[in-house]
Design a protein around this motif. Structure first.
Motif, PDB file in Angstrom:
ATOM      1  N   GLY A 231       0.816  -1.250   0.237  1.00 37.30           N
ATOM      2  CA  GLY A 231      -0.223   0.088   0.121  1.00 37.30           C
ATOM      3  C   GLY A 231       0.663   1.152   0.031  1.00 37.30           C
ATOM      4  N   PRO A 232       1.875   1.371   0.989  1.00 39.77           N
ATOM      5  CA  PRO A 232       2.812   2.428   0.856  1.00 39.77           C
ATOM      6  C   PRO A 232       3.369   2.548  -0.563  1.00 39.77           C
ATOM      7  CG  PRO A 232       2.933   1.389   3.047  1.00 39.77           C
ATOM      8  CD  PRO A 232       1.964   0.764   2.028  1.00 39.77           C
ATOM      9  N   ASP A 235       0.957   4.109  -2.721  1.00 43.00           N
ATOM     10  CA  ASP A 235       0.856   5.646  -2.566  1.00 43.00           C
ATOM     11  C   ASP A 235       2.073   6.481  -3.034  1.00 43.00           C
ATOM     12  OD1 ASP A 235      -0.572   7.468  -0.888  1.00 43.00           O
ATOM     13  OD2 ASP A 235       1.100   7.773   0.112  1.00 43.00           O
ATOM     14  N   ARG A 239       2.135   9.492  -5.642  1.00 33.59           N
ATOM     15  CA  ARG A 239       2.387  10.719  -5.209  1.00 33.59           C
ATOM     16  C   ARG A 239       3.759  10.970  -5.868  1.00 33.59           C
ATOM     17  NH1 ARG A 239      -1.234  12.500  -1.025  1.00 33.59           N
ATOM     18  NH2 ARG A 239      -2.650  10.861  -0.683  1.00 33.59           N
ATOM     19  N   GLN A 240       4.421  10.253  -6.173  1.00 31.66           N
ATOM     20  CA  GLN A 240       5.842  10.628  -6.560  1.00 31.66           C
ATOM     21  C   GLN A 240       6.310  10.301  -7.803  1.00 31.66           C
ATOM     22  OE1 GLN A 240       8.308   8.930  -2.765  1.00 31.66           O
ATOM     23  NE2 GLN A 240       9.063  10.864  -3.172  1.00 31.66           N
ATOM     24  N   LEU A 547     -10.051  -2.354  -5.227  1.00 33.04           N
ATOM     25  CA  LEU A 547      -9.908  -3.763  -4.895  1.00 33.04           C
ATOM     26  C   LEU A 547     -10.847  -4.417  -4.365  1.00 33.04           C
ATOM     27  CD1 LEU A 547      -7.574  -5.308  -3.446  1.00 33.04           C
ATOM     28  CD2 LEU A 547      -8.157  -4.197  -1.428  1.00 33.04           C
ATOM     29  N   ARG A 566      -2.702  -2.421  -7.686  1.00 30.18           N
ATOM     30  CA  ARG A 566      -2.593  -1.282  -6.794  1.00 30.18           C
ATOM     31  C   ARG A 566      -2.219  -0.395  -7.889  1.00 30.18           C
ATOM     32  NH1 ARG A 566      -3.383  -1.195  -1.457  1.00 30.18           N
ATOM     33  NH2 ARG A 566      -3.059  -3.102  -0.273  1.00 30.18           N
ATOM     34  N   TYR A 572      -5.221  12.767 -11.584  1.00 33.32           N
ATOM     35  CA  TYR A 572      -5.770  12.026 -10.238  1.00 33.32           C
ATOM     36  C   TYR A 572      -6.109  13.242  -9.275  1.00 33.32           C
ATOM     37  CZ  TYR A 572      -6.338   8.718  -6.389  1.00 33.32           C
ATOM     38  OH  TYR A 572      -6.857   7.944  -5.285  1.00 33.32           O
ATOM     39  N   LEU A 574      -8.365  14.002  -5.472  1.00 26.61           N
ATOM     40  CA  LEU A 574      -9.084  13.547  -4.375  1.00 26.61           C
ATOM     41  C   LEU A 574      -9.655  14.813  -3.474  1.00 26.61           C
ATOM     42  CD1 LEU A 574      -6.579  11.154  -2.845  1.00 26.61           C
ATOM     43  CD2 LEU A 574      -8.782  10.559  -3.542  1.00 26.61           C
ATOM     44  N   ALA A 575     -10.892  14.338  -3.229  1.00 23.98           N
ATOM     45  CA  ALA A 575     -11.583  15.404  -2.580  1.00 23.98           C
ATOM     46  C   ALA A 575     -10.900  15.655  -0.983  1.00 23.98           C
ATOM     47  CB  ALA A 575     -13.034  14.981  -2.307  1.00 23.98           C
ATOM     48  N   THR A 576     -10.881  17.000  -0.551  1.00 18.07           N
ATOM     49  CA  THR A 576     -10.756  17.100   0.788  1.00 18.07           C
ATOM     50  C   THR A 576     -11.936  17.781   1.441  1.00 18.07           C
ATOM     51  OG1 THR A 576      -9.815  19.496   0.224  1.00 18.07           O
ATOM     52  CG2 THR A 576      -8.246  17.772   0.009  1.00 18.07           C
ATOM     53  N   ALA A 577     -11.615  17.974   2.918  1.00 13.19           N
ATOM     54  CA  ALA A 577     -12.598  18.576   3.373  1.00 13.19           C
ATOM     55  C   ALA A 577     -12.986  19.940   3.053  1.00 13.19           C
ATOM     56  CB  ALA A 577     -12.263  18.878   5.004  1.00 13.19           C
ATOM     57  N   THR A 581      -7.804  18.292  -4.132  1.00 17.79           N
ATOM     58  CA  THR A 581      -6.452  18.131  -4.239  1.00 17.79           C
ATOM     59  C   THR A 581      -5.912  17.497  -5.304  1.00 17.79           C
ATOM     60  OG1 THR A 581      -4.391  18.181  -2.989  1.00 17.79           O
ATOM     61  CG2 THR A 581      -5.710  16.437  -2.418  1.00 17.79           C
TER      62      THR A 581
ATOM     63  N   THR B 137       3.587  13.484   1.905  1.00 17.25           N
ATOM     64  CA  THR B 137       3.980  13.715   0.488  1.00 17.25           C
ATOM     65  C   THR B 137       2.796  14.637  -0.244  1.00 17.25           C
ATOM     66  OG1 THR B 137       5.211  11.784   0.614  1.00 17.25           O
ATOM     67  CG2 THR B 137       4.986  12.711  -1.605  1.00 17.25           C
ATOM     68  N   SER B 147     -10.920  13.259   9.886  1.00 18.43           N
ATOM     69  CA  SER B 147     -11.772  13.746   8.559  1.00 18.43           C
ATOM     70  C   SER B 147     -11.346  12.577   7.457  1.00 18.43           C
ATOM     71  CB  SER B 147     -11.093  15.125   8.049  1.00 18.43           C
ATOM     72  OG  SER B 147     -11.507  15.175   6.963  1.00 18.43           O
ATOM     73  N   ALA B 149     -11.917  12.689   4.431  1.00 19.46           N
ATOM     74  CA  ALA B 149     -11.526  13.466   3.083  1.00 19.46           C
ATOM     75  C   ALA B 149     -10.229  13.723   3.319  1.00 19.46           C
ATOM     76  CB  ALA B 149     -12.221  14.786   2.683  1.00 19.46           C
ATOM     77  N   ASN B 150      -9.816  14.371   4.527  1.00 21.28           N
ATOM     78  CA  ASN B 150      -8.238  14.740   4.736  1.00 21.28           C
ATOM     79  C   ASN B 150      -7.630  13.321   4.959  1.00 21.28           C
ATOM     80  OD1 ASN B 150      -9.081  17.306   4.510  1.00 21.28           O
ATOM     81  ND2 ASN B 150      -8.973  17.679   6.886  1.00 21.28           N
ATOM     82  N   ALA B 153      -6.985  11.993   1.478  1.00 20.37           N
ATOM     83  CA  ALA B 153      -6.411  13.069   0.583  1.00 20.37           C
ATOM     84  C   ALA B 153      -4.719  13.171   1.128  1.00 20.37           C
ATOM     85  CB  ALA B 153      -7.127  14.417   0.348  1.00 20.37           C
ATOM     86  N   VAL B 156      -0.891   8.209   3.551  1.00 20.79           N
ATOM     87  CA  VAL B 156      -0.333   7.297   4.665  1.00 20.79           C
ATOM     88  C   VAL B 156       1.023   7.891   4.739  1.00 20.79           C
ATOM     89  CG1 VAL B 156      -1.483   5.196   4.214  1.00 20.79           C
ATOM     90  CG2 VAL B 156       0.427   5.527   3.016  1.00 20.79           C
ATOM     91  N   ILE B 252      -5.031  -0.287   5.640  1.00 20.01           N
ATOM     92  CA  ILE B 252      -4.247  -0.598   4.412  1.00 20.01           C
ATOM     93  C   ILE B 252      -5.064  -1.999   4.068  1.00 20.01           C
ATOM     94  CG2 ILE B 252      -2.409  -1.126   3.183  1.00 20.01           C
ATOM     95  CD1 ILE B 252      -0.996   1.100   4.261  1.00 20.01           C
ATOM     96  N   PRO B 258      -4.221   3.020   0.785  1.00 19.43           N
ATOM     97  CA  PRO B 258      -4.227   4.269   0.509  1.00 19.43           C
ATOM     98  C   PRO B 258      -5.205   4.789  -0.396  1.00 19.43           C
ATOM     99  CG  PRO B 258      -2.490   3.479  -0.756  1.00 19.43           C
ATOM    100  CD  PRO B 258      -3.200   2.079   0.008  1.00 19.43           C
TER     101      PRO B 258
END
Lengths: 585, 258
Positions: A231-232, A235, A239-240, A547, A566, A572, A574-577, A581, B137, B147, B149-150, B153, B156, B252, B258
């Motif tokens: 999973g990491p 991620d 993200r990278q 999944l 994965r 891509y 994602l929703a935030t509060a 983002t 990151t 939260s 969403a947070n 977003a 991990v 996870i 994630p």
């Protein structure tokens, strides 16, 4: 009467005492088991958290044990290399670094802190000078119960101190007469005062047999670690790695080649672990084309594709171009030629060379300046200029063609030798981008499927509506305001471990359906043994990110694989509060 | 003439000796019993705390976030206007009057009449959840853990950046262990569940280390129990905390992250 009461009383006392002793032993065993399991959970949780850290160069790296001199000091419970700035050598055996793991000190059912063994140099750094290559292909390294390469680490509950010096009989193989009571807690600790029957000396066993040993062990395997970090790692792909590749598409490729593109994929041919990772023109799905310029299997070196590569621009009245020769010399191409001047005046020649597979790779351009291009006129002195420099990328072939003119304003009659050295195209900055260093250095690209949308390649194909040939569909992602689910430009699919029904053996004699037959296509060559569902096709440009356990279609071979891919994708969001983002645009 | 029969029974001395022996035996038994009851209460409390940790993680798996601590009721106390998908909490760190385990929200049994989860001494179980994060990151929007969403977003790679457990209150400040020895790293603890122990209902009996656990800041103290005559006063809190790696690992494995 009195005697009867006395006998009953003694019997009750004896039974009660025995029962309590048995209960205490069972309780100790339970507590030991709970402590060992808690230790394993904490260890794997720590490894997963470190794997997600963007600064971690070796996702999956295990911590070192506490060093034997740390108990009782302020550094107790801290993994050895973290304690001293000079990064001392990490030893394989010591107590569990509970403080590093972020937990309270765990003790077994006898109140003894847990110990920990790790495969140093392979799964844990030995010192600052060592490097690791951790990926799903890395196997177990430590023996357990006589089986070599069974685990990567162990957590050991030492139990009560043993004194078997006066025990009758001969200790079983691997065990010895020991007295752990004498100097057990003298710092630095001696492991033989805590662990028995090989657990202190590298021949590990799960459970010591009384009266020679009382250790209890829980194993951590490579599969445990990979399960914890998948999973990491996914991620970090999202993200990278994916944003780095997207930055190449939006910025680097444009500034380098004047066109926005993602390189083509390296064809899925054979075992992915031995792929050349060199993109193939027109291939949209396969493996990441991350091979560097120094990789002989992925040459983007200059060649003289259409001889002659040096043509004369001299007036026939003034002179002519004599012998010429363009050859590859290490990291350069060198063109030598001779100008035969009939009269004094301007000498000028055009050099045209080609570099293949540039649109299939991450390459940077060269400039007209040294050290990219140097000119050595043997008879001349100075004044050589380079002009009309061009380095276009062909959308159809993916080749880069370099062309420039060499001029010397005034040459006396006679012959003049010129040598022009052209540096091969270097790696693009993305291949040394800190965001993907871990991905390259640990060979995670061998376990990552790569797909570039045809619309995002150097020879774009339109993607204006669902189903267009230029599109990539990815199902199962959150809705996004930066494009539809069918407008993805980049997909990186991390292959999970082989599921039931999947085999990755290269020597398997079974065919693709698991039936006996000629091994025309070894299992390790087939994508169906790595990816699942929509993802297991190399050409349909349809992917699935969610999944879920698959429902076997009618007639599917059993057992039908579940799903453990994965995906990282661009774009891509994602929703935030407070809105959204964009992880990759 | 009839002789007077000798008196049968026990003399006062004999009775006194017997009573003394019985008193000693009963006293010893009571002391043992009291000690056993105390041990049993501690074990029961620890068991309830472990069940609370599991319930909190279960809640996080289902709801994709941790709940906030409860204040006035057994329900979690989200800040005013926060949607059910989570966000800022009324409070993240316990004080004497709030920061309880949100028993009704996570479905814990053993609650008092007002719906608070209680320990074996019927004192309310406390709960603290990290608010700030670091090392992300990408985005690092707070609150991270409460939260939905947070949490998704931010991802991990984020580590908590406030909760910390120290070995003593001597030398701590409102944000770190400072001069006190630390038990955990500051970027480790996702949430803490703890019991204020047998003396939980008597604030005046708290030692300084126990007081530090209810002062509304993210710095906590966990150490072996001691009586009021110990160097840093009484301490009988029982504390469990969950490292963020373990928390992420569970989510996870459940496919939430994630």
């Amino acid at each position: 009467m009195f005697a009867a009461i006395l006998i009953l009383g003694v019997a009750w006392f004896t039974v009660s005492a025995l029962s309590k002793a048995a209960s205490r032993t069972a309780e100790s065993e339970i507590l030991t088991g709970q402590a060992l399991n808690a230790g394993k959970r904490a260890l794997l949780g720590y490894v997963a958290l470190k794997a997600a850290d963007s600064n971690e160069d070796h996702p999956g790296r295990l911590p070192c044990p506490e060093s034997l001199g740390q108990p009782g000091t302020a550094a107790a419970g801290i993994a050895a290399p973290v304690v001293v700035p000079s990064f001392p050598t990490c030893s394989a055996l010591g107590r569990l670094p509970w403080r590093t793991l972020g937990i309270d000190q765990l003790r077994d059912g006898h109140g003894e802190p847990l110990w920990y063994v790790v495969s140093t140099g392979i799964w844990a750094l030995v010192n600052s000078g060592t490097s690791l290559t951790i990926n799903p292909g890395l196997g177990n390294q430590l023996p357990l119960d006589g089986q070599p390469n069974a685990v990567v680490a162990l957590i050991i509950a030492p139990g009560t101190p043993i004194n078997s010096m006066s025990e009758p009989g001969v200790p079983p193989a691997g065990c010895a007469n020991v007295n752990q009571q004498a100097n057990r807690y003298t710092v630095p600790y001696d492991p033989v005062n805590f662990l028995e029957c090989g657990n202190a000396t590298g021949s590990y066993i799960t459970a010591g047999a009384a009266p020679w040993g009382n250790d209890r062990v829980i194993a951590i395997t490579a599969a445990d670690v990979m399960g914890a970090i998948s999973g990491p790692v996914a991620d970090r792909l999202q993200r990278q790695v994916a944003p780095a590749m997207n930055d190449w598409r939006t910025t680097q490729s444009v500034s380098s080649w004047g066109v926005s593109f993602l390189p083509y994929a390296s064809s899925w041919i054979g075992n992915p672990a031995t792929n050349d990772f060199c993109g193939d023109n027109g291939v949209w799905e396969g493996l990441p084309p991350i091979a560097g310029a120094s990789n002989p299997g992925c040459s983007t070196s200059w060649s003289c594709a259409s001889p002659p590569c040096v043509t004369s621009l001299i007036s026939p009245l003034l002179g002519l171009l004599a012998t010429q020769n363009c050859v590859a010399t290490g990291p350069n191409m060198q063109c030598s030629f001779q100008g035969l001047m009939l009269g004094a005046g301007l000498f000028s020649a055009r050099i045209t060379v080609t570099a293949p597979q540039v649109a299939n790779s991450f390459r940077a351009p060269i400039t007209a300046l040294p050290p990219d291009i140097t000119v050595s006129p043997s008879g001349g002195s100075s004044g050589v200029t380079i002009s009309n420099f061009s380095l276009p990328l062909s959308p159809s072939t993916g080749d880069a063609t370099l062309s420039f003119d060499i001029s010397q304003p005034f040459i006396l009659p006679g012959s003049t030798n010129f040598t022009v050295t052209i540096r091969n195209l270097p790696d693009a900055a993305i291949l040394s981008d800190p965001r993907i260093t871990w991905f390259l250095n640990n060979n995670w690209y061998q376990y990552t499927y790569y797909a570039a949308a045809p619309s995002a390649t150097v020879n774009p194909v339109a993607c204006a509506a669902l189903g267009d040939p230029g599109c990539i569909e990815v199902h199962g992602l959150p809705l996004s305001s930066i494009g539809n689910y069918w407008e993805k430009r980049l997909v990186l699919a991390l292959m999970g471990p082989a599921l039931p029904g999947q085999s990755r053996a290269c020597t398997d004699a079974l065919d693709a359906n698991g039936l006996p037959g000629p091994n025309l296509i070894p299992d390790c060559d087939e994508i169906v043994n790595y990816l699942e569902e929509e993802n297991k096709s190399t050409g349909n440009r349809i992917f699935r990110a969610d999944l879920r356990v698959a429902t076997p279609p009618p007639g599917a071979p059993q057992p039908y694989p579940a799903f453990n891919d994965r995906l990282a994708v661009c774009p891509y969001q994602l929703a935030t509060a407070s809105g959204s983002t964009t992880i990759c645009n | 003439m009839q002789l007077r029969r000798a008196a049968s029974g026990f003399s006062l001395v004999e009775l006194a000796v017997v009573l003394a022996i019985v008193a000693l035996l009963v006293g010893g038994a009571m002391a043992t019993l009291s000690s056993q009851v105390e041990n049993r209460n501690q074990e029961e409390t620890r068991r309830r705390l472990e069940a609370a940790v599991e319930a909190l993680i279960g809640y996080a798996i289902v709801n994709r976030r941790l709940p906030c601590p409860a204040t006035a009721t057994g329900d979690e106390a989200l800040a005013s206007g926060t949607p059910a998908t989570g966000g800022p909490c009324t409070t993240n760190f316990p004080t004497n009057s709030n920061g309880f385990l949100p028993a009704r929200t996570i479905g814990i049994q053993q609650t008092d009449s007002q719906g608070y989860a209680v320990d074996a001494w019927n004192n309310r179980i406390r709960f603290a959840v990290a608010n700030a994060v670091t090392g992300c990151t990408g985005t690092s929007t707070s609150p991270h853990f409460t939260s939905q969403a947070n949490l998704k977003a931010n991802g991990v790679s984020c580590r908590p950046n406030d909760l910390v457990v120290c070995a003593s209150s001597v030398g701590i400040n409102a944000s770190s262990c400072n001069a006190a020895p630390s038990v955990t790293n500051q970027n480790t603890v996702a949430f803490i569940v703890f019991s204020t122990g047998k003396n939980g209902a008597i604030a005046s009996a708290y030692g300084p280390d126990e007081t530090a656990n209810l002062d509304g800041d993210p710095v906590f103290v966990s150490r072996p129990p001691s009586g009021s005559d110990a160097a840093n006063g009484a301490y009988d809190d029982i504390m469990l905390w969950v490292p963020v790696g373990v928390f992420y690992g569970r989510l996870i494995a459940a496919g939430v992250l994630p």
